[in-house]
Design an enzyme around this catalytic site. Structure first.
Site, PDB file in Angstrom:
ATOM      1  N   ASP B  74       0.835  -1.209   0.000  1.00 43.64           N
ATOM      2  CA  ASP B  74       0.000   0.000   0.000  1.00 43.64           C
ATOM      3  C   ASP B  74       0.868   1.257   0.000  1.00 43.64           C
ATOM      4  O   ASP B  74       1.860   1.323  -0.744  1.00 43.64           O
ATOM      5  CB  ASP B  74      -0.920  -0.032   1.229  1.00 43.64           C
ATOM      6  CG  ASP B  74      -2.237   0.642   0.940  1.00 43.64           C
ATOM      7  OD1 ASP B  74      -2.234   1.885   0.862  1.00 43.64           O
ATOM      8  OD2 ASP B  74      -3.266  -0.040   0.774  1.00 43.64           O
ATOM      9  N   HIS B 113      -3.314   4.702   4.899  1.00 45.71           N
ATOM     10  CA  HIS B 113      -4.071   3.521   4.479  1.00 45.71           C
ATOM     11  C   HIS B 113      -3.375   2.223   4.876  1.00 45.71           C
ATOM     12  O   HIS B 113      -3.969   1.342   5.511  1.00 45.71           O
ATOM     13  CB  HIS B 113      -4.227   3.609   2.966  1.00 45.71           C
ATOM     14  CG  HIS B 113      -5.374   2.859   2.420  1.00 45.71           C
ATOM     15  ND1 HIS B 113      -5.212   1.786   1.595  1.00 45.71           N
ATOM     16  CD2 HIS B 113      -6.701   3.022   2.561  1.00 45.71           C
ATOM     17  CE1 HIS B 113      -6.400   1.329   1.237  1.00 45.71           C
ATOM     18  NE2 HIS B 113      -7.315   2.063   1.810  1.00 45.71           N
ATOM     19  N   SER B 294     -11.430  -1.780   1.509  1.00 49.05           N
ATOM     20  CA  SER B 294     -10.047  -1.971   1.954  1.00 49.05           C
ATOM     21  C   SER B 294      -9.980  -2.439   3.388  1.00 49.05           C
ATOM     22  O   SER B 294      -8.971  -2.967   3.825  1.00 49.05           O
ATOM     23  CB  SER B 294      -9.271  -0.673   1.814  1.00 49.05           C
ATOM     24  OG  SER B 294      -9.805   0.294   2.684  1.00 49.05           O
TER      25      SER B 294
END
Lengths: 86, 849
Positions: B74, B113, B294
């Site tokens: 990521d 994230h 996600s």
């Protein structure tokens, strides 16, 4: 060449004869050998300092060079891929 | 966002919870240990229906991810986050964007994230920081790759990072989910996937977990994302706290399973995890607002890590089988769109095979014997231009008969993935819906309409993937349908240029347990992997004959006491876990005098004491004070407990009403939900114990031969059936007694009727159904053996061959030996909507063996 694509100055190159030959090829044609790509044996990433970092055209000159090199079995000029976080 | 962490003193080990964090389960909800644990509703039965992903069950068996390495691909990972630092693994991390080894995200407020995803997998347990990772003892790393230009080489580097060290790669990104993109891995990334599954994990295969998509508002299809549409990835979808489809979900045929995630911002909770403490908000190190698809992939990665700890010999394909077999549709059946495939597994284009169940995954993992080698069978490529009609709802339907490569080394008898590689031209492409139907009659939607996909007109060798045929046979007729079902006007028809099936699967039954087969008790696996595994020590919770390396070591570490009882002041002590808790957790009861929590009986969720359950684990029902796989005869299931059927003659009933019998005791027959010793007029007793209708016109019958006729009908010339008496009215008319005149039957294709809309006999090729004529029996009805009428399937049955042979049940029914019952009978267990037999001489069981 795809008009929507953005080409970089990186080239993925498959040189089955190994790292030493890849280094020679890089030097011969003015590339910087950035090393093996992840765990893919004999796949190397070359960077060319004289190719634009981002361009809407592929570099025909370097395509021809790599295409004519018998020890290069495959190559791919790197194209920007839009990837989004989910 | 939350800030619970009070400073560096705890990180230096002064906090006693921190000191035990590597081992202590986070059961306390006091707010002092793992303060966000109470917000992790998806771990603690906190969905709106009380479901969760059964992670605690895996933890209780001692599996916490120890020894398993997960990497989040990521925007990087905060390596010094206090809730990750103990589990942080630099060998599972790198920075591709800056070409160095430090994956710390660039602090621009947006690059949190990867860190959040990492916390879902492996936030440390038993400290005073955020919540708990699903695999809170797993090693966690991160690859910084999305904070810069991504290209084929970047992806290949990430997917191939240290494949002998990293076990699981979790990715929550992909091509644009804008509803018009069709894109996937390039040649290098594809090669990295292949290298990973063939060489990673020292030959067992890397595990790639993928968030299935995020294009809900753009009506995207995850079949157009070449990463989730890949056989190498486990494509994971999301469900809301209420058990519904969240707004961001993309539907497609390649989604394998689902984890809970988040729903609407105000009504459903999101995921609680760590947060990156950037310079803009330096105190905010936790969040309860992680959302989107996600949030789902890392939860799945955590569960996969528990399964790999339970059985480190699992291959990448074993893991996919385990997910297919253990994911549960029941928490998500409120959402429409569930179907049953040819091997009686429920599947959905939204949720795959259902919600992942960590407890069942580890249970099955420890017993799992390993799937046979993968076979790949490619059909011939059919290159024949076929027109795709431009008319709205126009379609082209093509067939292919395949033999599953029978008689060759590639023979497939049990399917896994199925790819349908298609080249076509149609403008706009987004108008198309593509369906593939297997020889066993399962229809999978390979492509849903994408209203925004108006910029392109081609699919060029796109390998649409479906996982919906898993376990089915390969040989027989496959049907491909391409339908112009979008709303946009079409100027000219399109062309299907070529198509090909690529079937993946095995020639042998893949469901093999160590030392036995699920379906073949004589099967003995003989792989070297299995022989090696048998020679190792014996872990707890696992029968002696299911031995595997590593587990005994990891369990002994989990069980090693980390506290002593004298440290327990006002709380309850749990001696087998060696921890203090404020309240006894699920599976334990409190002894107030001794200030101690004791284990409930096995399979109890809660109990009064060591013998009396008050609630049971998922999939079990409470009968008195015992937990059973299903309610015994004469009882029905209500709120996971067994209640007596109200009518004595009922062997099984669906509920408390007197007309809800679905099976009768011997000597009585089921009619309209009641049991009676004799069937009513026009109905006969069947061998299955129910009353079924006699042929049209019969007052009584013996099998399908009429023995007497109703009024206005007379026996036929061979006396086998009853025909309407001759009247003055010609075919299609009936005698109206009031007017004395012939009137039209009104029902189309009706030859004889007893009133308007009351057809009794239809023209050739049509069948009577509820007074009308149909050209085929609809779902929920069947064609009688005299091929004259359609009759409704039995109660709870949605598809049947006859009154005696049901093929599919309603969501509240269980298919058992051709009948739909509210629950499985004694001697059977719930095998995802189907009742399968327990082993010989076993009275009740919860699974094979």
């Amino acid at each position: 060449s795809d008009t929507n694509s953005l080409y970089s100055n990186h080239f993925a190159v498959h040189v089955p004869s190994g790292a030493a030959r890849a280094a020679d090829i890089a030097q011969e044609y003015g590339f910087i050998n950035m090393g093996q790509i992840g765990s893919l044996a004999n796949y190397y990433l070359f960077e060319h300092p004289k190719v634009r970092k981002r361009s809407i055209s592929s570099s025909d000159e370097h395509h021809t060079l790599l295409q004519d090199e018998p020890d290069v079995h495959w190559f791919e000029q790197q194209v920007e891929r839009k990837r989004t976080k989910r | 966002d939350f800030h619970y962490y009070e400073g560096n003193s705890q990180a230096s080990g002064q906090n006693p919870y921190f000191a035990t964090s590597a081992f202590g389960p986070p059961y306390s909800t006091s707010g002092f240990v793992d303060p966000l644990f109470k917000e992790q509703w998806y771990l603690t039965g906190g969905s709106k229906d009380g479901f969760d992903m059964n992670v605690l069950s895996a933890w209780k068996r001692g599996f916490t991810g120890k020894g398993v390495v997960v990497s989040i691909l990521d925007d990087g990972i905060q390596t010094n986050h206090p809730d990750l630092i103990l589990n942080y693994d630099p060998r599972a991390s790198t920075d591709i964007n800056d070409n160095d080894s430090d994956p710390t995200p660039q602090d621009n407020g947006d690059n949190k994230h990867g860190t959040r995803c990492a916390g879902e997998v492996a936030a440390t347990a038993g400290n005073n920081i955020c919540g708990v990772g699903v695999a809170y003892n797993a090693s966690i790393g991160g690859v910084r790759m999305l904070d810069g230009t991504v290209n084929d080489a970047v992806e290949a580097k990430a997917l191939g990072l240290n494949p002998d060290h990293v076990d699981i790669y979790s990715a929550s990104w992909g091509p644009e989910d804008d509803g018009k993109t069709v894109d996937g891995p390039g040649p290098l990334a594809r090669r990295a996937f292949i290298y990973g599954v063939t060489n990673g994990r020292r030959g067992l295969g890397s595990i790639f977990i993928w968030a299935s998509g995020n294009g809900g508002r753009h009506v995207d299809s995850c079949n157009c994302d070449g990463y989730t549409n890949s056989i190498f990835t486990l494509s994971i979808s999301s469900a809301t706290q209420g058990g519904y489809k969240p707004w961001y979900l993309e539907e497609c045929a390649s989604t394998l399973a689902t984890t809970y995630s988040s729903g609407t911002p105000t009504l459903d909770k999101s995921v609680a995890t760590v947060d990156m403490d950037g310079r803009l908000r330096p105190d905010h190190i936790c969040t309860v607002e992680h959302t989107g698809t996600s949030a789902s992939a890392p939860l799945a990665a955590g569960i996969a890590a528990l399964a790999l700890e339970a059985n480190p010999n699992l291959t990448w394909r074993d893991l996919q089988h385990l997910v297919v077999m253990t994911s549960r549709p029941d928490p998500l059946v409120k959402e429409e769109g569930w179907y049953v495939n040819g091997v009686q597994r429920k599947f959905s284009h939204k949720f795959g095979y259902g919600l992942m169940d960590a407890g069942k995954m580890v249970d099955l993992a420890v017993d799992w014997g390993g799937v046979p080698p993968q076979h790949i069978c490619k059909s011939r490529e059919i290159r024949e231009d076929r027109e795709i009609p431009g008319a709205h709802l126009g379609k082209v339907k093509v067939f292919m008969d395949v033999d599953g490569c029978a008689g060759t080394n590639s023979e497939i008898r049990y399917l896994e993935h199925v790819q349908c590689k298609i080249s076509l031209r149609f403008f706009p492409r987004g108008n198309l819906r593509i369906l593939l139907t297997s020889p066993m009659g399962t229809t999978s939607v390979l492509l849903f309409e994408r209203p925004r996909d108006v910029s392109s007109s081609n699919f060029d060798d796109w390998p649409f993937l479906s996982v919906h045929f898993w376990g089915e046979q390969a040989h027989g007729r496959w049907t491909l349908e391409i339908i112009n079902s979008g709303s946009r006007r079409i100027n000219q028809p399109g062309i299907l240029k070529k198509w090909q099936l690529i079937l993946y699967g095995t020639d042998l039954n893949p469901q093999r347990l160590r030392s036995r087969s699920l379906s073949n008790p004589t099967f003995q696996p003989s792989s070297s992997q299995f022989r090696e595994a048998q020679s190792q020590g014996s872990p707890r919770f696992v029968p002696q004959d299911y031995l595997y390396p590593g587990a005994s070591e990891s369990l002994s570490q989990v069980q090693k006491p980390q506290m002593v009882r004298s440290q327990c002041q006002i709380e309850y002590w749990i001696s087998d876990l060696a921890i203090c808790v404020n309240d006894c957790p699920d599976g334990y009861f409190a002894d107030v005098d001794k200030k101690e929590c004791f284990s409930c009986p096995q399979r109890c969720k809660s109990c009064y004491n060591s013998t009396s359950c008050t609630a049971c684990d998922h999939n079990l029902v409470l009968f008195g004070t015992k937990c059973l796989a299903s309610c015994p005869a004469g009882h029905y299931e209500a709120d996971s407990s067994c209640e007596k059927c109200p009518v004595k003659s009922c062997a099984a009933c669906a509920g408390p009403m007197g007309n809800e019998c679905v099976q009768c005791l011997k000597g009585t027959y089921l009619e309209n939900g009641k049991c009676s010793p004799k069937c009513g007029t026009g109905r006969r007793q069947s061998s299955s114990g129910s009353c079924i209708a006699c042929p049209v016109g019969c007052k009584s019958c013996d099998e399908n031969v009429c023995t007497s006729c109703i009024e206005n009908f007379t026996p036929s010339s061979d006396s086998s059936s009853c025909e309407q008496s001759n009247t003055v009215c010609p075919l299609g008319l009936f005698l109206d007694i009031e007017t004395g005149q012939c009137q039209a039957c009104q029902a189309e294709n009706c030859q004889r009727c007893e009133g308007a809309g009351q057809c009794l006999q239809c023209a050739h090729g049509f069948y009577v159904y509820l007074g009308t004529c149909l050209d085929q029996c609809s779902g929920g009805s069947y064609l009688t053996s005299n091929r004259k009428e359609c009759l409704d399937c039995p109660k709870l049955c949605t598809k049947c061959k006859s009154a005696e042979i049901c093929e599919e049940c309603r969501t509240d029914g269980m298919l058992q030996e051709g009948k739909c019952l509210p629950h499985c009978s004694e001697g059977y267990y719930n095998d995802v909507g189907t009742c399968s037999r327990c082993s010989q001489s076993c009275k009740t069981c919860i699974g094979p063996g």
